[in-house]
Design an enzyme around this catalytic site. Structure first.
Site, PDB file in Angstrom:
ATOM      1  N   GLU A 130       2.623 -13.842   6.234  1.00 33.56           N
ATOM      2  CA  GLU A 130       1.332 -13.597   5.764  1.00 33.56           C
ATOM      3  C   GLU A 130       0.713 -14.659   4.621  1.00 33.56           C
ATOM      4  O   GLU A 130      -0.629 -14.571   4.692  1.00 33.56           O
ATOM      5  CB  GLU A 130       1.583 -12.262   4.774  1.00 33.56           C
ATOM      6  CG  GLU A 130       2.113 -11.062   5.429  1.00 33.56           C
ATOM      7  CD  GLU A 130       2.752 -10.024   4.723  1.00 33.56           C
ATOM      8  OE1 GLU A 130       3.835 -10.180   4.467  1.00 33.56           O
ATOM      9  OE2 GLU A 130       2.090  -8.942   4.537  1.00 33.56           O
ATOM     10  N   ARG A 134       0.870  -3.566  -3.464  1.00 30.04           N
ATOM     11  CA  ARG A 134       0.821  -5.098  -3.567  1.00 30.04           C
ATOM     12  C   ARG A 134      -0.074  -5.556  -3.964  1.00 30.04           C
ATOM     13  O   ARG A 134      -0.335  -6.712  -4.335  1.00 30.04           O
ATOM     14  CB  ARG A 134       1.286  -5.392  -1.897  1.00 30.04           C
ATOM     15  CG  ARG A 134       1.736  -6.980  -2.083  1.00 30.04           C
ATOM     16  CD  ARG A 134       2.142  -7.113  -0.378  1.00 30.04           C
ATOM     17  NE  ARG A 134       3.696  -7.101  -0.217  1.00 30.04           N
ATOM     18  CZ  ARG A 134       4.385  -8.090  -0.625  1.00 30.04           C
ATOM     19  NH1 ARG A 134       3.797  -9.389  -1.085  1.00 30.04           N
ATOM     20  NH2 ARG A 134       5.831  -8.077  -0.138  1.00 30.04           N
ATOM     21  N   GLU A 166       2.902  -1.329  12.481  1.00 32.86           N
ATOM     22  CA  GLU A 166       3.891  -1.157  11.692  1.00 32.86           C
ATOM     23  C   GLU A 166       4.098   0.591  11.489  1.00 32.86           C
ATOM     24  O   GLU A 166       5.356   0.936  11.922  1.00 32.86           O
ATOM     25  CB  GLU A 166       3.800  -1.667  10.329  1.00 32.86           C
ATOM     26  CG  GLU A 166       4.879  -1.423   9.354  1.00 32.86           C
ATOM     27  CD  GLU A 166       4.593  -2.096   7.864  1.00 32.86           C
ATOM     28  OE1 GLU A 166       4.020  -2.821   7.794  1.00 32.86           O
ATOM     29  OE2 GLU A 166       5.362  -1.531   6.881  1.00 32.86           O
TER      30      GLU A 166
END
Lengths: 471, 760
Positions: free
Chosen positions: B707, B304, B226
């Site tokens: 995920e 997160r 990413e």
């Protein structure tokens, strides 16, 4: 000065003067521009670079999978190498179809390796069983699928092929589209290939067996040296002679594992040896290489130490041979009682006889296809309930593959009782000197070896040793 | 529906970066990196290396025309080290040579001297010495300080969680080609083409429009590409532009393992308070995140962690603090779950400890505290379309869990050598980038005059099947045969300003954009059809399976003819459409808001068996009821679930990153870092997708799948602990993941004294 290497790559006959130490994978990708075979780990630990290698044995072509990233190209002389491109035909072949149907491929990087391993299994076996099919792909790592879809694909494929039960002659496999038509000619072609050219005769030799460790440790240095491929030395055999079993140092792990002689004396060893490396590595790695590599954790070395093996070395310069006990071969960490010109040619041990017991234990972070944290083997000969001979070895607990001399000595003349086991453990602990490393802390290795010694007795003498007392 | 990508995969015909035919004259690059974890560069002499035949150049930070800066969220990351190095593997120079072999020889000839500085690898140690990436962040609801008084049981402990190597099978890499006018085309193995483009623009000091980034597919990403595909792409572009020749830079495996970041290791302190009924009253947690040497995506990952600190549970009083600690390790980065798994692991550990203390099964506490419709997530979002209890109940029913629990108990009573353990793992995972601005995507759809269709989006295919999903969504929108659709490479000249393919949102964002673009064209086609057939009302035209219908009546007009007609009538057969997730926001002053479009729920039951003599274990099964909305492609979704589960199990069991105190990675190869093989994967994985679940935010009513299933792996960890407790119910198990065979054995035999050899 380098001689020609001749082989068949898929359907094309290749004759090349390339450096014999070059990994087969580099030749396939960089020279032949066949990109279906992938490079991932370059150390034989993932199977993405798997290819099939076929050679004539008793006139028939026998195939095996190898990880081409650490397979010296010199070793394919006179053989048939099959990459994924060599399996493709217009339509999907049944193996490919099965993987597509189950979605057994995600990113696709590992997939050609799986197809190769699967195909090799189909070509190499008379009957198909799910368990064996899975075992044949156990050296292939996939990071995406979690393997469930791959298992389903193999299961469906095997069911489908078993239903047809058309046998697995080359002809019937071609008829079922499992392999392409040109496979029918390979037998004849291999006979015609001049593979008599020897790669020996260099002044400065580095002996390379399967190359499965040397091509990981020093691939670049190897390219700069003259190597001698010991597979050319006609030293892969296993035979019985009088009271001995003699193993040629060029014997591969898989040949040892499947030897009818070995199976006769050690009926459980075939299963135990599944814990050693993976199928492609077992197809390449040699017993002699394992011994000379001198890894303190080498599985075969540990087994052979417990069989009280002797080795025979021969000088490639003078031709003189000498023999010594395997346990005397190791002088220190990676230090051997061996001259540079000497080659380990054979290993022999006395045939087991009388009331004898053998066990091999290994624990690694991952159960399969991993290097042990600790391994150990034991051979016990019992007469009238008393231990007559005993040899215990352990790996990962000393700078060398360790023959536990004092423990072995101690057990002689003893009855197998709980007390004997506990007394042995104390001696074992005094004989070892593990260090902390990536495979575990020193304390863990001490604990683990004790546990595995207990495991030997639990496995071998279930009636005599109470489980409660040991756990 | 047959997935055409797979047909190429099984034939070995899919092209990855290293399989592309390279332009003649392409040079090869190799990175010269730091061998120490922290220090000043006192001397760097490249002369000897440069003089080697075949070496074209060796570039350092001095060769950078723009800024030596590639930090994405925080500008704290140099492309090439200047005067100081901060981790082993930090790039210092780029060796460019005619062959890789030459470059390797030159690497050995580079003369460098360091002045070593103190090394920190532990996040708590970093915190103590004030070495932080940024200020700590706290999310809270209710008042934990007041709430403790209302608790009947309070329990505190520490939890340690290891990192995880992505081990995408295809290593990082890029191929850069100079193009006319001072631009560059970069073929990169990246999840974030625009991240590459933006960083390259800054470093090369040229505008973004002169940089074309193209991505065909990745051999696995898992978050590792990413942000961390960027440096290699920029380095190859830097070399290509300076030397005006194509440059290929692909990391070999050891370099990739050493230089790139992993899933973040965490250490955490928790305090949990329950009432006598087992309801959680308060939960306080502090996360020490091991960020590595620079920020990378760590702050977003940490956020997160906070969002998922309460997993599937409703807790009225929560205070969660995240501290991103700067250490001398490669920058840790995104990895499937993006911090969520670590947050969820800690609350599961807290419940495990609390259940042990209370003497009740853990699953009873889990069940009692599941979140319900209209409860509030502690970050302020009202819980809607909640399927936690549905999944939980459905799992108990489908998998006869109560019966299994009894059977395990019986097995354990009858066996000494082996013990079994069982654990439940509910999950709740928020879907949307938590940085709300990233929740946008666009698609470009062309219908060609033969009726075939090309679709470009920002989505990067890395094995997750996003291309297949977009293909299906497009085909269903037009109602044409799927074989008409081709998904193009991801390319910044066709689709600009892409968000990375990450956060499980690839199919949601890009699928929705592709549907919008397709609808634009479809509307025009309907008008063409109406005109052609002599009807006034295009609204009554439908296309079904490539045939034009009017008022549900079949007409003679078919797809290919319709396209021709449209073309001759000068109707635009292309459309670019834009999609942005509605209704999401998050206030970073209050740390409250509505950050997620929706949540994914599920429950798994996991059973394992340990060998009490050897400390080894196997996972017997994982069975899950998973909330997927309506599946776009069952096999793709099943594969994502199964693969995620095994990756999650690997993280917490066999995958152990071992670093020395001086910051060297010891598990630096596939022989020392073990990911699951077919035998260590669970013997059985069963996944049922929750029935009657729909989702208005997903294309074709689907939910994201990438995920969430990974977090079922957490249950495997606790099932092993359950088995260990069956061996000895009194042992106190330190919560430290992964639970390697070493940890199992040394915990089971903690009191064993016989191991120390006699010193005498």
């Amino acid at each position: 000065m380098i001689e020609q290497i001749s082989f068949i790559l898929n359907k094309e006959v290749i004759s090349t003067g390339i450096n014999p130490a070059l990994p087969l994978l580099d030749f396939i990708r960089k020279e032949m521009h066949l990109y279906g075979t992938k490079e991932v780990c370059k150390e034989g630990d993932c199977g993405a670079c798997s290819v099939m290698v076929g050679e004539l044995k008793d006139g028939e072509v026998v195939y095996k999978t190898v990880t081409s990233c650490i397979y010296p190209i010199g070793n394919v002389n006179g053989k048939h190498v099959v990459t994924i491109e060599g399996l493709n035909s217009g339509d999907l072949i049944p193996q490919q179809e099965a993987f597509v149907e189950e979605g057994a491929s995600q990113c696709g990087f590992c997939t050609p390796g799986f197809i190769i391993s699967t195909t090799n299994y189909l070509v190499n076996n008379k009957t198909y069983r799910l368990e064996d099919g899975i075992n044949s792909i156990a050296g292939n790592i996939c990071r995406c699928t979690g393997y469930s879809s791959i298992s389903r694909a193999i299961e469906n494929l095997i069911n489908k092929l078993n239903e047809k039960s058309e046998g697995n002659s080359v002809k019937s496999l071609i008829a079922q589209n499992v392999i392409p038509k040109y496979f029918a000619n390979i037998q004849t072609q291999l006979r015609e290939i001049n593979s008599s050219g020897t790669l020996n005769g260099f002044d400065q030799k580095v002996f390379v067996g399967g190359g499965s460790d040397l091509l990981v440790q020093m691939p670049d240095r190897l390219l700069e040296k003259n190597i001698s491929l010991v597979s050319k030395e006609h030293i892969n055999f296993i035979e019985e002679e009088d009271d001995k079993i003699i193993v040629g140092a060029g014997t591969t792990f898989e040949e040892f594992k499947n030897s009818s002689i070995i199976k006769k004396y050690f009926p459980k060893i075939n299963n135990q040896l599944n814990l050693v490396a993976s199928l492609p590595i077992r197809n390449m790695a040699t017993i002699g290489g394992n011994i000379v590599n001198a890894s303190p954790i080498g599985d075969f070395t540990i087994i052979l130490l417990a069989l009280n093996s002797n080795i025979e070395l021969r000088s490639s310069v003078t031709g003189i041979s000498r023999e010594l006990s395997l346990s005397d071969f190791y002088l220190g960490y990676k230090k051997l009682n061996k001259q540079p010109d000497e080659l380990v040619e054979k290993i022999w041990f006395v045939k087991p006889g009388g009331e004898f017991y053998f066990n091999f234990e290994k624990v690694s972070k991952r159960t399969f296809l991993d290097i042990a944290s600790v391994n150990t083997a034991i051979y016990i000969n019992i007469e009238n309930e008393i231990v007559k001979y005993c040899f215990v070895s352990a790996g990962g607990v000393a700078p060398v593959p360790k023959y536990l001399e004092q423990s072995s000595e101690f057990l002689r003349g003893k009855k197998i009782t709980l007390e004997t086991v506990f007394d042995t453990l104390k001696i074992v602990q005094n004989e070892i000197s593990p260090i902390s490393d990536v495979r575990g802390s020193a304390e863990y290795k001490r604990l683990l070896l004790s546990q595995l010694i207990k495991a030997h007795f639990i496995e071998l003498f279930p009636g005599k040793i109470s489980l409660e007392a040991l756990i | 529906m047959k997935n055409e990508d797979l047909i190429k995969h099984v034939k070995g015909e899919s092209k990855f970066l290293d399989d592309l035919i390279i332009p003649g004259g392409t040079l090869h690059a190799l990175i010269f990196d730091s061998v120490i974890a922290h220090g000043k560069i006192k001397k760097l002499n490249l002369e000897k290396a440069k003089s080697l035949k075949g070496i074209v150049d060796i570039l350092t930070f001095r060769d950078i025309p723009g800024k030596n800066q590639i930090g994405n969220i925080i500008a704290d990351e140099s492309l090439l080290a200047e005067n100081e190095v901060h981790y082993v593997g930090e790039p210092i120079a780029i060796i460019v040579a005619d062959t890789l072999e030459t470059a390797k020889r030159a690497k050995a000839l580079i003369d460098i001297e360091f002045e070593e500085l103190p090394v920190i690898t532990d996040p708590r140690e970093a915190y103590k010495s004030g070495s932080l990436i940024t200020e700590p962040v706290t999310f809270s609801m209710g008042d934990v300080d007041d709430a403790w008084a209302n608790c009947d049981l309070i329990f505190e402990d520490q939890v340690d969680i290891g990192g995880q190597e992505h081990l995408y099978l295809e290593t990082q890499g890029a191929l850069s080609q100079p193009v006319e006018g001072g631009g560059v085309k970069i073929i990169s193995s990246t999840q974030g083409p625009t991240a590459v483009q933006r960083a390259a623009s800054k470093v090369l000091n040229i505008p973004m429009h002169k940089i074309e980034v193209d991505v065909l597919r990745l051999g696995g990403g898992f978050g590792g590409k990413e942000d961390q595909a960027t440096p290699w792409a920029v380095m190859s572009a830097l070399a290509a532009l300076k030397l005006n020749i194509p440059v290929k830079l692909i990391l070999n495996r050891p370099d990739d393992l050493r230089m790139t970041g992993k899933r973040h290791p965490y250490s955490a302190d928790f305090k949990i308070g329950l009432d006598s009924n087992g309801k959680i009253i308060a939960y306080e947690v502090v996360f020490y995140q091991n960020a590595g040497a620079v920020a990378d995506l760590s702050t977003a990952v940490l956020e997160r962690t906070l969002f998922h600190a309460t997993n599937s549970y409703f807790i009225p009083n929560v205070k969660a603090t995240g501290i991103s600690c700067k250490t001398n390790l490669p920058p840790n980065t995104a990895f499937r779950g993006f911090g969520g798994p670590q947050g969820m692991f800690v609350i599961e550990a807290a419940l495990y400890k609390a259940a042990r203390k209370l003497g009740v099964p853990k699953y009873e506490l889990q069940e009692k505290n599941l979140i319900h419709e209209n409860d509030v997530f502690y970050y302020g979002q009202l819980a809607k379309n909640v399927n936690s209890v549905k999944c939980w109940n459905s799992a108990f029913e489908k998998y006869s869990i109560h019966k299994n629990i009894e059977e395990v108990k019986k097995f354990n009573e009858e066996n000494i050598l082996y013990k079994k353990g069982i654990a439940l793992m509910p999950i709740c995972f928020g879907i949307s980038f938590t940085s709300s601005f990233l929740n946008q995507a666009s698609a470009l759809v062309h219908v060609y005059t033969d009726g075939s269709i090309g679709v470009s989006t920002a989505a990067v295919e890395m094995g997750q099947g996003v291309n297949q999903k977009i293909k299906i969504a497009t085909a269903e929108t037009f109602s044409v045969n799927i074989s008409r659709i081709k998904i193009e490479s991801t390319n910044t000249t066709r689709i600009a300003n892409t968000s990375p393919t990450a956060a499980s949102t690839g199919a949601d964002l890009n699928g929705n954009a592709a549907i919008l673009a397709s609808k634009n064209i479809l509307d025009r086609l309907k008008k063409v059809a109406a005109k052609e057939l002599g009807f006034n009302d295009a609204g009554l035209i439908q296309i079904k399976n490539e045939i034009v219908f009017y008022k549900s009546e079949k007409t003679k007009l078919k797809w290919e003819e319709l396209i021709w007609k449209a073309y001759f009538n000068r109707i635009n057969l292309s459309s670019h459409a834009y999609y942005a997730t509605p209704d999401i926001y998050f206030n970073r002053t209050k740390n409250q808001g509505h950050p997620f479009a929706y949540h994914v729920f599920g429950t798994a039951v996991i059973q394992s068996k340990i060998d009490c003599l050897r400390g080894t274990y196997e996972i017997e099964y994982v069975k899950a009821v998973h909330d997927l909305g309506k599946s776009i492609d069952y096999k793709v979704d099943l594969g994502q679930a199964e693969g995620g589960i095994v990756q999650g199990i690997g993280w917490l069991t066999v995958e152990e990153l071992v670093q020395s105190r001086d910051g060297n990675l010891k598990s630096n190869s596939l022989s020392t870092y073990k990911i699951p093989d077919i035998y260590s994967a669970p013997q059985k994985i069963e996944v049922h997708f929750l029935e009657n679940s729909e989702n208005d935010y997903g294309p074709l009513k689907s939910k994201a799948i990438g995920e969430p299933p990974l977090m079922y792996g957490i249950g495997a960890y606790f099932s092993i602990l359950d088995a260990m407790n069956a061996f000895n119910k009194n042992i106190d198990i330190k919560i430290s993941a992964p639970v390697t065979p070493e940890k199992v054995l040394t915990t089971l035999y903690k009191s064993s004294k016989q191991l120390i050899p006699n010193e005498s």
